[in-house]
Design a protein around this motif. Sequence first.
Motif, PDB file in Angstrom:
ATOM      1  N   GLY A  58       0.801  -1.212   0.000  1.00  0.00           N
ATOM      2  CA  GLY A  58       0.000   0.000   0.000  1.00  0.00           C
ATOM      3  C   GLY A  58       0.835   1.264   0.000  1.00  0.00           C
ATOM      4  N   TYR A  59       0.169   2.407   0.251  1.00  0.00           N
ATOM      5  CA  TYR A  59       0.871   3.686   0.240  1.00  0.00           C
ATOM      6  C   TYR A  59       0.068   4.739   1.007  1.00  0.00           C
ATOM      7  N   HIS A  60       0.749   5.809   1.384  1.00  0.00           N
ATOM      8  CA  HIS A  60       0.146   6.924   2.101  1.00  0.00           C
ATOM      9  C   HIS A  60      -0.498   7.870   1.089  1.00  0.00           C
ATOM     10  N   ASN A  61      -1.814   8.030   1.207  1.00  0.00           N
ATOM     11  CA  ASN A  61      -2.535   8.987   0.366  1.00  0.00           C
ATOM     12  C   ASN A  61      -2.470  10.349   1.048  1.00  0.00           C
ATOM     13  N   ILE A  62      -1.562  11.200   0.599  1.00  0.00           N
ATOM     14  CA  ILE A  62      -1.333  12.473   1.299  1.00  0.00           C
ATOM     15  C   ILE A  62      -2.462  13.476   1.070  1.00  0.00           C
ATOM     16  N   ILE A  63      -3.338  13.226   0.092  1.00  0.00           N
ATOM     17  CA  ILE A  63      -4.439  14.161  -0.171  1.00  0.00           C
ATOM     18  C   ILE A  63      -5.435  14.158   0.976  1.00  0.00           C
ATOM     19  N   ASP A  64      -5.859  12.969   1.419  1.00  0.00           N
ATOM     20  CA  ASP A  64      -6.807  12.914   2.540  1.00  0.00           C
ATOM     21  C   ASP A  64      -6.170  12.338   3.806  1.00  0.00           C
ATOM     22  N   ASP A  65      -4.836  12.175   3.776  1.00  0.00           N
ATOM     23  CA  ASP A  65      -4.075  11.685   4.931  1.00  0.00           C
ATOM     24  C   ASP A  65      -4.609  10.342   5.442  1.00  0.00           C
ATOM     25  N   THR A  66      -4.893   9.441   4.505  1.00  0.00           N
ATOM     26  CA  THR A  66      -5.275   8.073   4.861  1.00  0.00           C
ATOM     27  C   THR A  66      -4.250   7.124   4.247  1.00  0.00           C
ATOM     28  N   TYR A  67      -4.391   5.854   4.568  1.00  0.00           N
ATOM     29  CA  TYR A  67      -3.481   4.865   4.000  1.00  0.00           C
ATOM     30  C   TYR A  67      -4.251   3.927   3.100  1.00  0.00           C
ATOM     31  N   ALA A  68      -3.767   3.778   1.863  1.00  0.00           N
ATOM     32  CA  ALA A  68      -4.378   2.828   0.927  1.00  0.00           C
ATOM     33  C   ALA A  68      -3.920   1.428   1.328  1.00  0.00           C
ATOM     34  N   ILE A  69      -4.696   0.810   2.191  1.00  0.00           N
ATOM     35  CA  ILE A  69      -4.297  -0.469   2.771  1.00  0.00           C
ATOM     36  C   ILE A  69      -4.543  -1.593   1.776  1.00  0.00           C
TER      37      ILE A  69
END
Length: 530
Positions: free
Chosen positions: A85-96
């Motif tokens: 996965g990766y850190h979605n910095i737009i909404d500050d969530t993690y694409a798990i």
Amino acid sequence: MSVTFTGLKHFYETQQFYYSDEVLFNLYNSLKTKPFVILSGVSGSGKSKIIDLFAGHFSKELAYEGNYELIPVKPNWTDSRALFGYHNIIDDTYAITPVVKLFLRALQNPDKPYFLVLDEMNLAKVEHYFSDFLSLIESRKSIVTDSSSVTYIFKEEKLSEIPTLSLPELTLISAIEMNLFTNYASVPDIRNSRLYRLWMENNPGEVVKENWTPRSRTEVNNKVQGQPGRFAPKFFMSSANNDELYRFRTESEIEELLNTPKAGDPRETVLKQRDVERFKNILNEYFDEVVVEETSTIVQEPIVLHQSNTPLKVNENQPDYVNDASFYDESSEIYYVPNKIVIPLNVYVVGTVNIDETTYMFSPKVLDRSNVIEFNDIDLNGAYRFNLNHEELSQRELSLTEDELNLSIKLATPKETIWVSTNYPTEFKVVVDIFEILKSKNKHFGYRVFNEISAYVQNYLTYLPTDVIIAFDNQILQKILPKLNGDVDEMEEILLNLKDTVPTTFTKTHKKLDEMIDTLKSTGYVTFIK
């Protein structure tokens, strides 16, 4: 509940899948030796299903869910984001991903096995998406935490004497078997131990007496009237955090009591030397002392998932993470992703592969770190039971019966190699001779392969101590031959020398060498996986 080989085999049969005892045991032992196994073979040969049902049986017997994830590998995977996965910095969530979810569940249940299957894992270059994982597995190392320790094993021949013991003696002996020298336990824990229950079953008159629970408690409770005069409680300490939990006093704490004046009578001490001698006599009479040379713990480097200081939500609607909370809430299926995570020691990875014009070959880095098990033999008699009775399902019955299957990981070290080479020098020399042949052509292997072959053999012989040749044969086939590939100029001399060197009793190795030699003659090129 526990998982046994008999139960595992029966589970496969109830699901209408029939694998030989040897195939199932080899899979189990390969996973136990190294938690990364590659299953190769023709499409439809049962590669994915064998591990699906393997995980399903553990889930059923140990009563837990979510222990299996099958991940179809995509040809366009060029990095590890599809796995981690990766850190979605737009909404500050993690694409798990399902892999990270599996890891978080496994970390929360470290005593239960979890299984990750990478289906058709060589559709993309394994080094592109899986190299971090492989490197981190190899970062695992054992750290010695105690150079030696002592444990006490109850003498089973003394079992008949348990019903005749006094309550103080029974309490002490039960606590010794529970290893309360290093662990804490409550009074109900002690009363539920097997020796205590045996005593109660044989003394029903004592059990039905009033005030039974207080009688049990007073045998460990050292706070009654300061320091009591009774024998057993002098040797117990309650926990500073929970006065309902008890352990044995350490040597220094016992020494302190030997020098502590008794309340109301300063001429005597709380604990007398004769009490200590009586305790030692009980210990020696009912237990064998076993010295464990060392204890160790496995440490490893973590996977860095993101740079945030706090665990990330996986969607915006989740509540914010609360400090020290779990990263996975089983009741609500909510996940939070920490910035770092280790590969859980109870996660076992299986890759399935096919070889054709759309797939990639494995590098030595990948093959060194795995056991490669072939599924090219399609056994119609075994699968569909043509002309077979139930008792004749497998050609060779393994004598595992009700032995519990334990998948706990133990890292392969030079100790296993020294043990195997000392105890089985003839068979080990075959591996050394193979090494020398490959070394002459710069295709040899390193210390890791020696250690992991030896660990597999040692694990195998724990269950089947007479099957030394089969264990070595499996490992030459699964750990050494998979690395061999090339054209006639590279491989012809090597394969012919191996066939002349390996004893014919190594039947699987000889069969595979014959296949590879025939392929090389007919096509001019050969690979192990086909």
